[in-house]
Design a protein around this motif. Structure first.
Motif, PDB file in Angstrom:
ATOM      1  N   MET A 194       0.836  -1.211   0.000  1.00  0.00           N
ATOM      2  CA  MET A 194       0.000   0.000   0.000  1.00  0.00           C
ATOM      3  C   MET A 194       0.868   1.257   0.000  1.00  0.00           C
ATOM      4  O   MET A 194       1.791   1.371   0.795  1.00  0.00           O
ATOM      5  CB  MET A 194      -0.849   0.013   1.277  1.00  0.00           C
ATOM      6  CG  MET A 194      -2.114  -0.788   1.203  1.00  0.00           C
ATOM      7  SD  MET A 194      -2.930  -0.660   2.816  1.00  0.00           S
ATOM      8  CE  MET A 194      -4.633  -0.675   2.343  1.00  0.00           C
ATOM      9  N   GLN A 195       0.481   2.214  -0.855  1.00  0.00           N
ATOM     10  CA  GLN A 195       1.248   3.460  -0.922  1.00  0.00           C
ATOM     11  C   GLN A 195       1.182   4.223   0.407  1.00  0.00           C
ATOM     12  O   GLN A 195       2.160   4.802   0.857  1.00  0.00           O
ATOM     13  CB  GLN A 195       0.673   4.308  -2.056  1.00  0.00           C
ATOM     14  CG  GLN A 195       1.346   5.652  -2.207  1.00  0.00           C
ATOM     15  CD  GLN A 195       0.910   6.381  -3.463  1.00  0.00           C
ATOM     16  OE1 GLN A 195       1.519   6.243  -4.504  1.00  0.00           O
ATOM     17  NE2 GLN A 195      -0.158   7.157  -3.363  1.00  0.00           N
TER      18      GLN A 195
ATOM     19  N   THR B 244      -0.640  12.403   5.886  1.00  0.00           N
ATOM     20  CA  THR B 244       0.271  11.277   5.666  1.00  0.00           C
ATOM     21  C   THR B 244       0.811  11.310   4.233  1.00  0.00           C
ATOM     22  O   THR B 244       1.962  10.940   3.984  1.00  0.00           O
ATOM     23  CB  THR B 244      -0.474   9.941   5.934  1.00  0.00           C
ATOM     24  OG1 THR B 244      -1.126  10.033   7.196  1.00  0.00           O
ATOM     25  CG2 THR B 244       0.489   8.761   5.951  1.00  0.00           C
ATOM     26  N   CYS B 245      -0.027  11.773   3.314  1.00  0.00           N
ATOM     27  CA  CYS B 245       0.406  11.844   1.909  1.00  0.00           C
ATOM     28  C   CYS B 245       1.468  12.924   1.680  1.00  0.00           C
ATOM     29  O   CYS B 245       2.234  12.842   0.713  1.00  0.00           O
ATOM     30  CB  CYS B 245      -0.783  12.140   1.000  1.00  0.00           C
ATOM     31  SG  CYS B 245      -1.915  10.767   0.811  1.00  0.00           S
ATOM     32  N   VAL B 246       1.505  13.955   2.553  1.00  0.00           N
ATOM     33  CA  VAL B 246       2.406  15.091   2.302  1.00  0.00           C
ATOM     34  C   VAL B 246       3.875  14.655   2.182  1.00  0.00           C
ATOM     35  O   VAL B 246       4.496  14.866   1.131  1.00  0.00           O
ATOM     36  CB  VAL B 246       2.215  16.195   3.372  1.00  0.00           C
ATOM     37  CG1 VAL B 246       3.317  17.226   3.294  1.00  0.00           C
ATOM     38  CG2 VAL B 246       0.857  16.861   3.195  1.00  0.00           C
ATOM     39  N   PRO B 247       4.460  14.020   3.211  1.00  0.00           N
ATOM     40  CA  PRO B 247       5.867  13.610   3.059  1.00  0.00           C
ATOM     41  C   PRO B 247       6.045  12.557   1.969  1.00  0.00           C
ATOM     42  O   PRO B 247       7.076  12.543   1.279  1.00  0.00           O
ATOM     43  CB  PRO B 247       6.235  13.039   4.433  1.00  0.00           C
ATOM     44  CG  PRO B 247       4.971  12.812   5.145  1.00  0.00           C
ATOM     45  CD  PRO B 247       3.944  13.699   4.552  1.00  0.00           C
ATOM     46  N   GLN B 248       5.046  11.699   1.798  1.00  0.00           N
ATOM     47  CA  GLN B 248       5.154  10.660   0.761  1.00  0.00           C
ATOM     48  C   GLN B 248       5.229  11.289  -0.622  1.00  0.00           C
ATOM     49  O   GLN B 248       6.022  10.868  -1.467  1.00  0.00           O
ATOM     50  CB  GLN B 248       3.948   9.706   0.856  1.00  0.00           C
ATOM     51  CG  GLN B 248       3.956   8.862   2.134  1.00  0.00           C
ATOM     52  CD  GLN B 248       2.661   8.099   2.372  1.00  0.00           C
ATOM     53  OE1 GLN B 248       1.615   8.469   1.853  1.00  0.00           O
ATOM     54  NE2 GLN B 248       2.727   7.044   3.166  1.00  0.00           N
TER      55      GLN B 248
ATOM     56  N   GLU C 197       9.227   9.704  -5.908  1.00  0.00           N
ATOM     57  CA  GLU C 197       9.030  10.131  -7.303  1.00  0.00           C
ATOM     58  C   GLU C 197       7.767   9.533  -7.891  1.00  0.00           C
ATOM     59  O   GLU C 197       7.037  10.173  -8.636  1.00  0.00           O
ATOM     60  CB  GLU C 197      10.234   9.671  -8.150  1.00  0.00           C
ATOM     61  CG  GLU C 197      11.455  10.578  -8.062  1.00  0.00           C
ATOM     62  CD  GLU C 197      11.191  11.943  -8.669  1.00  0.00           C
ATOM     63  OE1 GLU C 197      10.600  11.996  -9.758  1.00  0.00           O
ATOM     64  OE2 GLU C 197      11.562  12.951  -8.028  1.00  0.00           O
ATOM     65  N   ASP C 198       7.539   8.228  -7.565  1.00  0.00           N
ATOM     66  CA  ASP C 198       6.423   7.514  -8.193  1.00  0.00           C
ATOM     67  C   ASP C 198       5.121   7.625  -7.403  1.00  0.00           C
ATOM     68  O   ASP C 198       4.196   6.867  -7.622  1.00  0.00           O
ATOM     69  CB  ASP C 198       6.799   6.039  -8.381  1.00  0.00           C
ATOM     70  CG  ASP C 198       7.106   5.368  -7.038  1.00  0.00           C
ATOM     71  OD1 ASP C 198       7.244   6.090  -6.022  1.00  0.00           O
ATOM     72  OD2 ASP C 198       7.210   4.127  -7.004  1.00  0.00           O
TER      73      ASP C 198
ATOM     74  N   ASP D 151      -3.763   9.380  -7.397  1.00  0.00           N
ATOM     75  CA  ASP D 151      -5.073   8.762  -7.622  1.00  0.00           C
ATOM     76  C   ASP D 151      -5.343   7.548  -6.744  1.00  0.00           C
ATOM     77  O   ASP D 151      -6.423   6.958  -6.817  1.00  0.00           O
ATOM     78  CB  ASP D 151      -5.231   8.368  -9.097  1.00  0.00           C
ATOM     79  CG  ASP D 151      -5.419   9.598  -9.957  1.00  0.00           C
ATOM     80  OD1 ASP D 151      -5.854  10.635  -9.405  1.00  0.00           O
ATOM     81  OD2 ASP D 151      -5.102   9.555 -11.152  1.00  0.00           O
ATOM     82  N   TYR D 152      -4.370   7.148  -5.942  1.00  0.00           N
ATOM     83  CA  TYR D 152      -4.657   6.048  -5.010  1.00  0.00           C
ATOM     84  C   TYR D 152      -5.510   6.567  -3.864  1.00  0.00           C
ATOM     85  O   TYR D 152      -5.245   7.629  -3.313  1.00  0.00           O
ATOM     86  CB  TYR D 152      -3.351   5.454  -4.448  1.00  0.00           C
ATOM     87  CG  TYR D 152      -2.667   4.500  -5.387  1.00  0.00           C
ATOM     88  CD1 TYR D 152      -3.396   3.634  -6.196  1.00  0.00           C
ATOM     89  CD2 TYR D 152      -1.276   4.460  -5.472  1.00  0.00           C
ATOM     90  CE1 TYR D 152      -2.768   2.765  -7.059  1.00  0.00           C
ATOM     91  CE2 TYR D 152      -0.637   3.584  -6.336  1.00  0.00           C
ATOM     92  CZ  TYR D 152      -1.388   2.737  -7.131  1.00  0.00           C
ATOM     93  OH  TYR D 152      -0.769   1.888  -7.988  1.00  0.00           O
ATOM     94  N   ARG D 153      -6.528   5.809  -3.535  1.00  0.00           N
ATOM     95  CA  ARG D 153      -7.415   6.197  -2.446  1.00  0.00           C
ATOM     96  C   ARG D 153      -7.618   5.028  -1.494  1.00  0.00           C
ATOM     97  O   ARG D 153      -7.617   3.873  -1.903  1.00  0.00           O
ATOM     98  CB  ARG D 153      -8.803   6.562  -2.991  1.00  0.00           C
ATOM     99  CG  ARG D 153      -8.862   7.886  -3.717  1.00  0.00           C
ATOM    100  CD  ARG D 153      -8.733   9.058  -2.753  1.00  0.00           C
ATOM    101  NE  ARG D 153      -8.876  10.319  -3.453  1.00  0.00           N
ATOM    102  CZ  ARG D 153      -7.938  10.862  -4.223  1.00  0.00           C
ATOM    103  NH1 ARG D 153      -6.783  10.268  -4.404  1.00  0.00           N
ATOM    104  NH2 ARG D 153      -8.148  12.027  -4.823  1.00  0.00           N
TER     105      ARG D 153
END
Lengths: 371, 141
Positions: free
Chosen positions: A1-2, A186-190, A195-196, A200-202
């Motif tokens: 999971m991303q 959580t998405c901010v640092p990721q 790079e990849d 669009d992952y939810r």
């Protein structure tokens, strides 16, 4: 999971190295939107608050996911909280904020001690002079709404306020305030580090009449057949409800799950919480339980929502008593529409969605009760 | 009141004393210079803050659609029958107060409830019976 990828403070290091403006540019380029449902660009929100002249700014992490059927933020709090704290620290750095809050819903209070320890650890490692305080929510769904959360932190009843001003201009104690939820932060640092990283992952919270409920990660546009293959319905599925507020629509295996397809069906995906409803259930029963939820959670500030939600419950009960005619169904629809049009905040504005969409798709279930 | 957050203060008192008594609220009122009317206005707004004496164990049964689809109504009926009370009441032995609550975020393990804030999931009538027995035993020991 991303969403489970760790960044181990690399995102914060990078942010400090490239500077505030560059962080905003990267987040905009990477198309990071708020995951509460609106998908508003994070960089734009931060930029607005940064643009206001002020001696103090605040960052609030909204960990008050109260939408029925939603439990993906709990999944992150349990499994990748360190990365979320890092996101909060990056926000604090960009906004020059010295004080951050995590508004943790009362129902998740049992996680608090562990979270406090992790906050301490990450703060020490980061060497940032910022405070992160957990605010203990107390069971009010409305406090997921941004103006209500601010009232609640300031020690008031958690009632929504009129906008404008938006919190980014004038929020906590009148200062520019940025609110983002757990998944967004959580998405901010990721997004900064990888790079990849794919915008669009939810995260999907799946529950109801399925054998494998849980939190899953799919790309927007995922086929419904893929979802059903994984979660394994335990009976023929009749409908899906997007939390309570998003409406109820039929399940088509061939359709894809994206903003467009859901909105075209007059529903709202929100935080992608899907409650699958099996064929043995009457939709009116489900609607009644959702309507009761709204009477329970209405903050009582505006009349249409406070009184209207009670009238919706009474009408649904009346329908179930079979002492009705088609005029009552028409009245139910009109009521739902009026409440939505005249309520102050998102709660009242969406409290009729389940009724309007179920009347559109499952009118048969209502007609069973008509004389 | 910027330094100390009112919600956290109220929670801390409730953690210690089980509920927010008039006496405790008066103390907070004096210490932080907040009118009693404001304290009651806030305390009664939030369902998890309580201004009346509670049973030793506060049970909050989730009533969200995911739990309803997974037969939470059976659990509700069982609790009422077993404890001889209705939802919202406290049992005669002062051990249990039972409430129905909005979603507690355990939809993937429905039906679920919180007992003094701790989650109990994948409930069946049999399991709830066992939980009640265990809690009774703990209360007596």
């Amino acid at each position: 999971m991303q969403i489970l990828r760790e960044t181990k403070l690399e995102g914060l290091r990078l942010a400090r190295k490239v500077g505030r403006q560059k962080v905003l540019e990267i987040l905009l380029k990477k198309k990071l939107g708020g995951r509460g449902g609106a998908n508003f660009p994070v960089a734009k929100k931060w930029e607005t608050a940064l643009g206001v002249k002020a001696d103090e700014r605040y960052v609030i992490c909204n960990a008050d996911e109260g939408e029925p059927g939603t439990f993906k933020d709990k999944f992150i709090l349990k499994n990748n909280f360190e990365t979320m704290i890092e996101g909060l620290l990056i926000a604090a750095y960009v906004l020059r904020a010295k004080r951050c809050f995590i508004y943790l819903r009362g129902e998740y209070d049992y996680l608090r001690e562990e979270l406090e320890e992790k906050i301490k650890e990450v703060l020490e490692k980061s060497k940032m002079k910022v405070s992160i305080e957990i605010v203990r929510g107390a069971g009010a769904y409305i406090c997921g709404e941004e103006t209500a959360i601010i009232q609640s932190i300031m020690g008031n009843r958690g009632s929504s306020m009129y906008k404008p001003p938006h919190p980014t201009i004038s929020g906590l104690w009148g200062k520019p305030t940025v609110l983002n939820n757990v998944e967004t932060l959580t998405c901010v640092p990721q997004a900064l580090v990888y790079e990849d990283w794919n915008p669009d992952y939810r995260l999907f919270s799946i529950s109801g009449d399925v054998n494998h409920p849980g939190v899953y990660e799919w790309e927007l546009g995922v086929k419904m057949s893929t979802i059903l293959d994984v979660v394994k319905p335990r009976e023929k599925i009749k409908a899906m409800s997007f939390g309570c507020f998003g409406g109820i629509m039929p399940v088509k295996k061939s359709s894809s799950v994206s903003q467009e397809t859901i909105c075209k069906g007059n529903c709202q995906h929100g935080a992608f919480s899907i409650i699958f409803i099996g064929e043995r259930h009457n939709i009116v029963d489900i609607c009644l339980s959702i309507a009761k939820f709204y009477t329970y959670e209405s903050c009582g500030k505006c009349t249409p929502c406070r009184e209207g939600t009670i009238r919706l419950v009474n009408l649904l009960k009346k329908i179930k008593s079979k002492k009705v005619n088609e005029g009552d169904i028409k009245l139910l629809k009109e009521f739902a529409e009026h409440i939505q049009e005249t309520s102050l905040c998102g709660l009242g504005q969406s409290c009729g969605n389940h009724i309007l969409t179920s009347l559109k798709y499952f009118k048969k279930d209502y007609m069973r009760y008509i004389k | 009141m910027k330094d100390k957050l009112l919600l956290n203060i109220l929670h801390e008192v409730q953690d210690k004393e089980g509920y927010l008594s008039e006496k405790s609220l008066k103390k907070i009122s004096v210490e932080y210079n907040i009118p009693m009317s404001k304290l009651y206005s806030v305390a009664t707004f939030y369902t998890m803050l309580r201004t009346k004496k509670q049973g030793k164990y506060v049970i909050e049964l989730c009533g969200s659609p995911s739990c309803v689809l997974n037969k939470s109504r059976e659990i509700e009926k069982f609790l009422e029958r077993e404890l001889k009370i209705e939802i919202g009441e406290t049992s005669k032995d002062d051990l249990f107060s039972v409430y129905k609550t909005s979603c507690i975020g355990c939809c993937d393990e429905a039906p679920a409830m919180l007992v003094n804030g701790e989650p109990y999931t994948k409930l069946t009538v049999k399991r709830v019976k066992e939980i009640l027995e265990e809690l009774r035993k703990n209360a007596n020991s």
